[in-house]
Structures are given as C-alpha cells and as structure tokens.
Write a protein that holds these residues in place. Structure first.
Motif, PDB file in Angstrom:
ATOM      1  N   UNK A   1     -47.605 -18.867  -1.260  1.00  0.00           N
ATOM      2  CA  UNK A   1     -49.016 -19.217  -0.826  1.00  0.00           C
ATOM      3  C   UNK A   1     -49.607 -17.904  -0.558  1.00  0.00           C
ATOM      4  N   UNK A   2     -48.937 -17.058   0.524  1.00  0.00           N
ATOM      5  CA  UNK A   2     -49.435 -15.733   0.595  1.00  0.00           C
ATOM      6  C   UNK A   2     -48.634 -14.780   0.043  1.00  0.00           C
ATOM      7  N   UNK A   3     -49.486 -14.064  -1.099  1.00  0.00           N
ATOM      8  CA  UNK A   3     -48.949 -13.185  -1.913  1.00  0.00           C
ATOM      9  C   UNK A   3     -48.129 -12.197  -1.156  1.00  0.00           C
ATOM     10  N   UNK A   4     -46.900 -11.857  -1.894  1.00  0.00           N
ATOM     11  CA  UNK A   4     -46.095 -10.655  -1.288  1.00  0.00           C
ATOM     12  C   UNK A   4     -46.480  -9.466  -1.951  1.00  0.00           C
ATOM     13  N   UNK A   5     -46.146  -8.079  -1.203  1.00  0.00           N
ATOM     14  CA  UNK A   5     -46.461  -6.742  -1.780  1.00  0.00           C
ATOM     15  C   UNK A   5     -46.033  -6.717  -3.127  1.00  0.00           C
ATOM     16  N   UNK A   6     -47.009  -6.283  -4.186  1.00  0.00           N
ATOM     17  CA  UNK A   6     -46.294  -5.819  -5.307  1.00  0.00           C
ATOM     18  C   UNK A   6     -45.165  -4.982  -5.428  1.00  0.00           C
ATOM     19  N   UNK A   7     -45.029  -4.114  -4.402  1.00  0.00           N
ATOM     20  CA  UNK A   7     -43.869  -3.374  -4.456  1.00  0.00           C
ATOM     21  C   UNK A   7     -42.634  -3.995  -4.218  1.00  0.00           C
ATOM     22  N   UNK A   8     -42.669  -5.053  -3.506  1.00  0.00           N
ATOM     23  CA  UNK A   8     -41.213  -5.752  -3.327  1.00  0.00           C
ATOM     24  C   UNK A   8     -40.797  -6.686  -4.423  1.00  0.00           C
ATOM     25  N   UNK A   9     -42.145  -7.355  -5.113  1.00  0.00           N
ATOM     26  CA  UNK A   9     -41.928  -8.016  -6.317  1.00  0.00           C
ATOM     27  C   UNK A   9     -41.225  -7.444  -7.485  1.00  0.00           C
ATOM     28  N   UNK A  10     -41.845  -6.017  -7.809  1.00  0.00           N
ATOM     29  CA  UNK A  10     -41.321  -5.011  -8.358  1.00  0.00           C
ATOM     30  C   UNK A  10     -39.790  -4.628  -8.324  1.00  0.00           C
ATOM     31  N   UNK A  11     -39.462  -4.504  -7.295  1.00  0.00           N
ATOM     32  CA  UNK A  11     -38.209  -3.875  -6.934  1.00  0.00           C
ATOM     33  C   UNK A  11     -37.088  -5.070  -7.194  1.00  0.00           C
ATOM     34  N   UNK A  12     -37.695  -6.357  -6.866  1.00  0.00           N
ATOM     35  CA  UNK A  12     -36.806  -7.347  -7.150  1.00  0.00           C
ATOM     36  C   UNK A  12     -36.650  -7.576  -8.594  1.00  0.00           C
ATOM     37  N   UNK A  13     -37.842  -7.586  -9.522  1.00  0.00           N
ATOM     38  CA  UNK A  13     -37.569  -7.848 -10.919  1.00  0.00           C
ATOM     39  C   UNK A  13     -36.863  -6.883 -11.578  1.00  0.00           C
ATOM     40  N   UNK A  14     -36.801  -5.675 -10.769  1.00  0.00           N
ATOM     41  CA  UNK A  14     -36.189  -4.603 -11.728  1.00  0.00           C
ATOM     42  C   UNK A  14     -34.684  -4.688 -11.825  1.00  0.00           C
ATOM     43  N   UNK A  15     -34.225  -5.853 -11.252  1.00  0.00           N
ATOM     44  CA  UNK A  15     -32.841  -6.033 -11.248  1.00  0.00           C
ATOM     45  C   UNK A  15     -32.507  -6.684 -12.535  1.00  0.00           C
ATOM     46  N   UNK A  16     -33.316  -7.322 -12.950  1.00  0.00           N
ATOM     47  CA  UNK A  16     -33.245  -8.173 -14.436  1.00  0.00           C
ATOM     48  C   UNK A  16     -34.036  -7.780 -15.572  1.00  0.00           C
ATOM     49  N   UNK A  17     -35.135  -7.038 -15.304  1.00  0.00           N
ATOM     50  CA  UNK A  17     -36.193  -6.837 -16.140  1.00  0.00           C
ATOM     51  C   UNK A  17     -36.263  -5.178 -16.288  1.00  0.00           C
ATOM     52  N   UNK A  18     -36.600  -4.642 -17.616  1.00  0.00           N
ATOM     53  CA  UNK A  18     -36.754  -3.279 -17.624  1.00  0.00           C
ATOM     54  C   UNK A  18     -38.391  -3.104 -16.848  1.00  0.00           C
TER      55      UNK A  18
END
Length: 478
Positions: A92-109
């Motif tokens: 509902x409250x967007x998370x910082x893009x940097x956090x999402x990016x770091x998380x997704x980098x574990x399974x996506x290039x």
C-alpha cells in the motif's frame, strides 16, 4: 493458529476429485503437496484460495480473501510494467526502489529489473511472479508448480529466495519433484493418504504391475533408440549392462513419504526380510542376479565397477531410505557392479513377486501404491537423464553434442530451452571444455541458428535440428 481442512469433498459431474480430505497445516510449517495427476492438487489449492466452491467440508484458521498469497501455474503480472514496479504494487505504501532492486537481484539479472516484463523470457517472468507472491503480506503462501523448467542451480537460487522471504508463514507448494521437498525442508503431503479413496481415485495410482510394465517399456525404448556405437563404448559390456551401470550412479528414493519409524513395520506388512551386513561384507557381486528390491534401513552401502585390469572404481553410495540395484529385479539381468557394506548396515529386501501380489488389506494397498508411485517417478527421471547422457558422451563434435543436448530439452512457452548453465555445468555434462562450448554457441548465434541469453537458448532455425529420414539421425549443418 493452524489451518484445518476437514472432510472436504469436491465433485465435477460424476467424477469425485476430493473425498473426505483431512489436512492440518501448522503455523509456520512448510509443506509439499504431491499426488498422481487427477488426484486434485490444483483443485484443492483453488478451494483453499476461495477460487473454487467445495461440495462439503470446512476450512478454518484463515481468511482466503486477505491472508493468502499465491503463485499460479500461469503468470499473472502486468506486462507493461517493470519487475520492480510489479513487485512494488504489493505494498500500500511503496517501498524504496533501491530495496526492491536489491531483493530482486537475488533471482533476476540486473539488466532485467527495469525492462517491461513482456520483454522477458518465460523463466524470468516466472521469477517476477514468484517475487510478487513472496512480497504480498499474507499468513499463508501457496505456490503451484513453481519449479517447472528450472535447472538445479536455478532451482536452488529460487528456493533460497523463497525461504529467505517466507518470514515463518505457512508455505504450501504443489510439486511433482521429491527432491524439492528436501531442498525446502518440507513435510510431504500425499493426497492419497489424506482422504478416502474412491475407485476412480485408486485408478489414478499405478499398481506394481503397471509400474513394472511402464519401466520395462521405457528401458527397451531407451536401448533401442540409443546409437549402438555409444552403448558399446564400454568395451566388452552389453548395451543393457552399460545402461544399467549409468543407472547405478543415482539413488532411488523408494520410501519417500513413508516415515522412517514405519520402515520396518512396512517391511513386515509387505513380507520383506531384513539382513545385517558388517562393514566390508559383500552384498552381491558383478554378474549376480536378484529378484528383490534392496533398501538401506541403517548404515551405508557402496557400488563399485571393475575394469579389465581388475581396478575397482566407486560408482555410488546409498544411505538410509535409498534403494539400490533396482534394475536387477526389473530386468532379470546380472549386476554390472559389486555392492558392499561401506558401514555396518541393515538392508530390507522386498520381493518383486510379493509387491505384485494383490493386496490383502487397505494398509498394504496404500503402501504398495506409494512404493509404485515413487518408483515410477524415480525410474522415469533416471531413464531420461541416462538417455541424454548416453547420447552426449559419444565421439561426436562439440556442435553435434550441443544439438543433441538441445533436442533433449523441453521447449518452454516462450519458445526457449533452459540449459544447466552457459558454461561450467553444461560443459561438464557434455564432456567438452567450457571454452569449446562458449566458442561453438557464439558461432551458432553469429550464424543466426540460435539466440542465447544467460542459460536460455532460443532455436531460430528449426530445420537445423531436423531429422534426416534416410539415416534416422539428426542432421548437423556445419
């Protein structure tokens, strides 16, 4: 608070799919849901998620409309948004893009994170769907066949990501892979064990005789289709012996789904016999025949092959719960390996004839069905791997090996094929150098035959992989 499923029933027309199903999912538990096709795995998941109505019974302990996060077999993502944006929609409250990016980098290039997901491969889209599911804040996570098409290295990355983001929520995964449960540390739920089996349900579970006939057909198909010069690559070995030696390299999990505390009782119910072997004692020798399935209850056994110079080489080791030499009672062939007790061991021997006899009790029927089902899955998987291995270890050029290997891989919905990896693992599997593999793939891409990205390969010229009818082999264009 646990999730309770009690006396659940579901019928489609005249077909009973679920019949008095009872399952308890403890808070914080990890579960793998398994069962033969047609036993109602997806139906059960849809009922839990309130996407399908049940005929009777109840599910308590969860609100399906707000407390369940799910990943379906089909991708349900917004195609024009990036992976980051798709995941951030779960909050509902967007998370910082940097956090999402770091998380997704574990399974996506990293290069895929800001692309519209419609431009990603099918495998990458599946990972975005998984990430969306894991980031939704619910009490329970449901994943329907999340590992389809993944090689082992990628699967381990994905499972690591799931466990890291589970946050002690109930995790329920529908899968056909026994090894998935081990990687997840999950408790296996066999649907056939949790409900009253009707005739149509029992029909979905193969009998021991059906299992043996299926395995023999696949075994004969494998031998007849493999090139003769490859099968005879072991010198004086017969084709069947050479194949069986490769079969001995992997363990068969015959007792999966049966608690260790029940193994001996199961052996007694199935008229098995238990024999103890001291460390170093011979269990059987090369050339011996056996009409019993041997399962390790305690200890460890080892299989060795012997060269013409009588030099022994270790083929494989087998620990508790593992069956060894299973091809002997199925084929009536002599053993291609010598088996000894690597530790003080207790072995359960189950007679092929006893397993094929008509069961006298429901308990015996259930045990035989479970063993049969485990064997069908395991042997089929081993035959597939051996077939590819035999076909890629012949004296062929690097390009011929790549073509045969790619032809053996399933094609995903987006038209691509997933390799083990573009370098080390695939090169090792094909018995070529990583440099030679990379050079050949680059050359094939430069000529417009394929397009590759990471461990994905898309075939651009299908005729390159066509059969040459007069020779009955693949045509390889240089």
């Amino acid at each position: 608070m646990s999730v309770q499923i009690r006396n659940l029933c579901k019928t489609f027309g005249s077909k009973k799919v679920l019949n008095n199903l009872n399952i308890t999912l403890e808070d914080g538990g990890i579960y793998c849901l398994m069962g033969p096709s047609g036993m109602g795995k997806t139906t059960l998941l849809r009922i839990i998620m309130n996407l399908e109505t049940k005929d009777s019974g109840e599910i308590t302990g969860i609100d399906p409309d707000v407390e369940i996060s799910s990943m379906f077999q089909e991708d349900r993502i917004l195609p024009m948004l990036s992976a980051i944006a798709n995941v951030n929609m779960m909050y509902e409250k967007k998370r910082p893009v940097k956090e999402i990016k770091e998380d997704l980098s574990q399974i996506l290039p990293k290069k895929c994170l800001r692309q519209p997901v419609c431009e990603l491969s099918g495998g990458m889209k599946r990972r975005v769907s998984l990430a969306r599911c894991m980031h939704y804040q619910g009490k329970m996570i449901i994943l329907d066949e999340p590992f389809t098409g993944l090689d082992m290295a990628t699967k381990q990355e994905v499972i690591s990501y799931i466990l890291k983001n589970r946050r002690n929520r109930i995790l329920l995964v529908a899968t056909h892979g026994i090894e998935d449960a081990a990687l997840l540390g999950a408790k296996v739920i066999h649907l056939e064990d949790c409900q009253e089996l009707m005739d149509e349900m029992k029909a979905a579970i193969p009998s021991a005789q059906e299992m043996e006939e299926k395995i023999k057909r696949e075994q004969n198909d494998l031998i007849s289709s493999a090139p003769k010069q490859m099968l005879m690559g072991a010198g004086e070995m017969s084709a069947r012996t050479y194949m069986m030696q490769h079969m001995a390299e992997t363990n068969l999990k015959l007792l999966d789904g049966i608690p260790e505390s029940e193994w001996e009782r199961m052996g007694s119910i199935l008229d098995g016999r238990i024999q103890e072997f001291e460390r170093g004692k011979l269990i059987w020798n090369i050339g011996d025949t056996c009409t019993e399935f041997a399962v390790v209850l305690n200890g460890m056994v080892a299989a060795y092959t012997e060269s013409l110079k009588q030099v022994e080489s270790l083929v494989a080791k087998f620990g508790p719960g593992r069956c060894f030499g299973e091809m002997l009672p199925l084929s009536n062939a002599g053993s291609p390996v010598k088996v000894i007790a690597a530790e003080d061991s207790r072995i359960l021997f189950l007679s092929r004839e006893k397993l094929m006899e008509k069961p006298k009790t429901m308990q015996e029927a259930e045990m035989k069905a479970k063993i049969a089902w485990n064997m069908v899955f395991e042997i089929s998987d081993k035959l597939e791997k051996v077939s590819v291995k035999l076909d890629t270890t012949s004296e062929n050029t690097v390009r011929e090996k790549i073509v045969k290997y790619l032809n053996s891989l399933p094609t995903e919905k987006d038209g691509t094929k997933t390799m083990f990896s573009m370098q080390k693992e695939t090169a090792q599997y094909l018995r070529v150098s990583p440099e030679a593999l990379s050079k050949e793939l680059n050359d094939m891409e430069r000529k417009g035959l394929i397009r590759k990205e990471e461990n994905k390969v898309q075939i651009l010229q299908p005729e390159f992989f066509a059969l040459r009818p007069e020779a009955g082999i693949r045509s390889i264009h240089k």
